[in-house]
Design a protein around this motif. Structure first.
Motif, mmCIF file in Angstrom:
data_model
loop_
_atom_site.group_PDB
_atom_site.id
_atom_site.type_symbol
_atom_site.label_atom_id
_atom_site.label_comp_id
_atom_site.label_asym_id
_atom_site.label_seq_id
_atom_site.Cartn_x
_atom_site.Cartn_y
_atom_site.Cartn_z
ATOM 1 N N TYR A 114 -30.769 -9.098 61.536
ATOM 2 C CA TYR A 114 -30.034 -7.943 62.044
ATOM 3 C C TYR A 114 -29.746 -6.948 60.920
ATOM 4 O O TYR A 114 -29.904 -5.740 61.081
ATOM 5 C CB TYR A 114 -28.716 -8.431 62.661
ATOM 6 N N LYS A 115 -29.329 -7.475 59.770
ATOM 7 C CA LYS A 115 -28.938 -6.615 58.658
ATOM 8 C C LYS A 115 -30.139 -5.982 57.962
ATOM 9 O O LYS A 115 -29.999 -5.021 57.217
ATOM 10 C CB LYS A 115 -28.077 -7.405 57.672
ATOM 11 N N LYS A 116 -31.331 -6.533 58.213
ATOM 12 C CA LYS A 116 -32.544 -5.897 57.706
ATOM 13 C C LYS A 116 -32.899 -4.664 58.538
ATOM 14 O O LYS A 116 -33.480 -3.709 58.039
ATOM 15 C CB LYS A 116 -33.718 -6.880 57.763
ATOM 16 N N ILE A 117 -32.566 -4.727 59.818
ATOM 17 C CA ILE A 117 -32.961 -3.675 60.753
ATOM 18 C C ILE A 117 -31.894 -2.588 60.884
ATOM 19 O O ILE A 117 -32.198 -1.394 60.879
ATOM 20 C CB ILE A 117 -33.261 -4.293 62.142
ATOM 21 N N TYR A 118 -30.633 -3.022 61.012
ATOM 22 C CA TYR A 118 -29.549 -2.059 61.208
ATOM 23 C C TYR A 118 -28.821 -1.768 59.899
ATOM 24 O O TYR A 118 -28.531 -2.680 59.118
ATOM 25 C CB TYR A 118 -28.545 -2.599 62.231
ATOM 26 N N LYS A 119 -28.518 -0.501 59.675
ATOM 27 C CA LYS A 119 -27.744 -0.108 58.502
ATOM 28 C C LYS A 119 -26.281 -0.446 58.725
ATOM 29 O O LYS A 119 -25.837 -0.653 59.854
ATOM 30 C CB LYS A 119 -27.902 1.393 58.256
ATOM 31 N N GLU A 120 -25.511 -0.471 57.645
ATOM 32 C CA GLU A 120 -24.098 -0.826 57.739
ATOM 33 C C GLU A 120 -23.339 0.127 58.658
ATOM 34 O O GLU A 120 -22.466 -0.297 59.410
ATOM 35 C CB GLU A 120 -23.461 -0.829 56.345
ATOM 36 N N ASP A 121 -23.680 1.414 58.600
ATOM 37 C CA ASP A 121 -23.002 2.397 59.467
ATOM 38 C C ASP A 121 -23.265 2.106 60.940
ATOM 39 O O ASP A 121 -22.386 2.306 61.790
ATOM 40 C CB ASP A 121 -23.470 3.822 59.135
ATOM 41 N N GLU A 122 -24.470 1.631 61.241
ATOM 42 C CA GLU A 122 -24.809 1.299 62.629
ATOM 43 C C GLU A 122 -24.040 0.064 63.086
ATOM 44 O O GLU A 122 -23.541 0.013 64.219
ATOM 45 C CB GLU A 122 -26.314 1.071 62.756
ATOM 46 N N LEU A 123 -23.937 -0.938 62.212
ATOM 47 C CA LEU A 123 -23.164 -2.136 62.543
ATOM 48 C C LEU A 123 -21.689 -1.786 62.734
ATOM 49 O O LEU A 123 -21.025 -2.336 63.612
ATOM 50 C CB LEU A 123 -23.318 -3.184 61.440
ATOM 51 N N LYS A 124 -21.206 -0.880 61.925
ATOM 52 C CA LYS A 124 -19.816 -0.424 62.028
ATOM 53 C C LYS A 124 -19.554 0.199 63.400
ATOM 54 O O LYS A 124 -18.569 -0.104 64.059
ATOM 55 C CB LYS A 124 -19.520 0.593 60.925
ATOM 56 N N ILE A 125 -20.464 1.048 63.844
ATOM 57 C CA ILE A 125 -20.321 1.702 65.158
ATOM 58 C C ILE A 125 -20.351 0.666 66.271
ATOM 59 O O ILE A 125 -19.545 0.692 67.204
ATOM 60 C CB ILE A 125 -21.432 2.749 65.355
ATOM 61 N N MET A 126 -21.291 -0.283 66.176
ATOM 62 C CA MET A 126 -21.404 -1.331 67.198
ATOM 63 C C MET A 126 -20.132 -2.162 67.282
ATOM 64 O O MET A 126 -19.649 -2.468 68.374
ATOM 65 C CB MET A 126 -22.588 -2.255 66.875
ATOM 66 N N PHE A 127 -19.595 -2.539 66.122
ATOM 67 C CA PHE A 127 -18.404 -3.397 66.106
ATOM 68 C C PHE A 127 -17.180 -2.647 66.610
ATOM 69 O O PHE A 127 -16.449 -3.155 67.473
ATOM 70 C CB PHE A 127 -18.144 -3.908 64.687
ATOM 71 N N GLU A 128 -16.923 -1.468 66.085
ATOM 72 C CA GLU A 128 -15.696 -0.746 66.429
ATOM 73 C C GLU A 128 -15.708 -0.210 67.856
ATOM 74 O O GLU A 128 -14.653 0.057 68.428
ATOM 75 C CB GLU A 128 -15.468 0.384 65.426
ATOM 76 N N LYS A 129 -16.891 -0.104 68.448
ATOM 77 C CA LYS A 129 -16.987 0.298 69.851
ATOM 78 C C LYS A 129 -16.386 -0.754 70.773
ATOM 79 O O LYS A 129 -15.843 -0.441 71.837
ATOM 80 C CB LYS A 129 -18.460 0.528 70.218
ATOM 81 N N GLU A 130 -16.469 -2.033 70.363
ATOM 82 C CA GLU A 130 -16.016 -3.146 71.205
ATOM 83 C C GLU A 130 -14.713 -3.783 70.735
ATOM 84 O O GLU A 130 -14.178 -4.654 71.404
ATOM 85 C CB GLU A 130 -17.096 -4.234 71.253
ATOM 86 N N ASN A 131 -14.202 -3.365 69.567
ATOM 87 C CA ASN A 131 -13.024 -4.012 68.991
ATOM 88 C C ASN A 131 -12.011 -2.984 68.505
ATOM 89 O O ASN A 131 -12.367 -1.840 68.200
ATOM 90 C CB ASN A 131 -13.441 -4.909 67.821
#
Length: 262
Positions: A114-131
């Motif tokens: 996952y971390k190879k494909i998605y950048k940290e900013d993208e993971l941040k958006i995904m996480f904060e959208k649901e939490n």
């Protein structure tokens, strides 16, 4: 939200259940946002929930491994429909999935990809959208993102979540093919109904009923999707009961987690 809170305060419980779809019991608790649950008590006792850490993956792996009783499968049309598609199963894959579902490590295998494909900013958006908390890049937060999206992929149409499909296929190519073929032939919602019905059967009909019989008029029991809830003084007994029931009926106990609502 206020309606759910007021109903609970006044002892009004609204329950509905549809066996044709998810077979889960829906109540005031399931409709109440998680942020309020820690304030709920029963006769002034705090509550504790016991849930299965990888519930859907656990039941999927048990179904793929042929560990579900034949009588239950034959008497449940959707289960039978799915089992009849499993002729070319790769046993190494199913054993790997079963092992990781039971010990709670299933989702962690996907984090590095996952971390190879998605950048940290993208993971941040995904996480904060649901939490409601800020993303700090911790293992626990990354696992939460991966779990959410892998499950969404399993339950979605085969045209959605292409990145997640690619990641899942790397680990479980044969299972991936079986899942996608089934969804394309029978509709993507059918698979979610199968797994939710299987989950509801074992958690409510088996573990819930057993605990209720053993502790009738001694301990309350509530359901919330893939977990059972009781008062804090009965939490250990509930967890022991759930593990024993699953072991007796399936032969493999799931990884359970006990969480206090206070």
């Amino acid at each position: 939200e206020m309606i759910q809170i007021t109903d609970l305060f006044n002892g009004i419980y609204r329950i509905y259940y549809t066996i044709e779809t998810d077979a889960r019991i829906h109540t005031n608790l399931t409709r109440l946002p998680k942020v309020y649950r820690k304030y709920i008590t029963y006769n002034n006792s705090a509550l504790v929930e016991v849930d299965l850490s990888n519930s859907i993956i656990y039941f999927l792996s048990m179904l793929l491994s042929n560990k579900i009783d034949n009588e239950l499968v034959n008497n449940t049309p959707l289960l039978l429909m799915f089992v009849n598609t499993l002729e070319t199963l790769d046993m190494n894959e199913t054993q790997q999935m079963q092992s990781k579902a039971v010990d709670g490590t299933f989702y962690q295998d996907f984090i590095s990809e996952y971390k190879k494909i998605y950048k940290e900013d993208e993971l941040k958006i995904m996480f904060e959208k649901e939490n409601n908390t800020l993303y700090e890049g911790t293992y626990k937060q990354d696992r939460k993102v991966v779990k959410k999206r892998i499950l969404a992929m399993i339950f979605a149409e085969t045209t959605d979540y292409k990145t997640e499909q690619k990641i899942f296929k790397l680990e479980y190519p044969n299972i991936f093919r079986i899942i996608n073929n089934f969804k394309e032939k029978n509709g993507y919602k059918t698979l979610s109904h199968i797994l939710f019905q299987l989950e509801a059967h074992f958690i409510i009909n088996e573990a819930g009923r057993t605990f209720n019989k053993l502790n009738y008029r001694k301990a309350p029991l509530f359901t919330l999707h893939d977990c059972l809830i009781t008062t804090i003084e009965h939490g250990d007994k509930l967890e022991e009961c759930m593990n024993e029931v699953f072991y007796n009926l399936i032969g493999v106990s799931p990884n359970t987690e006990k969480t206090h609502w206070i």
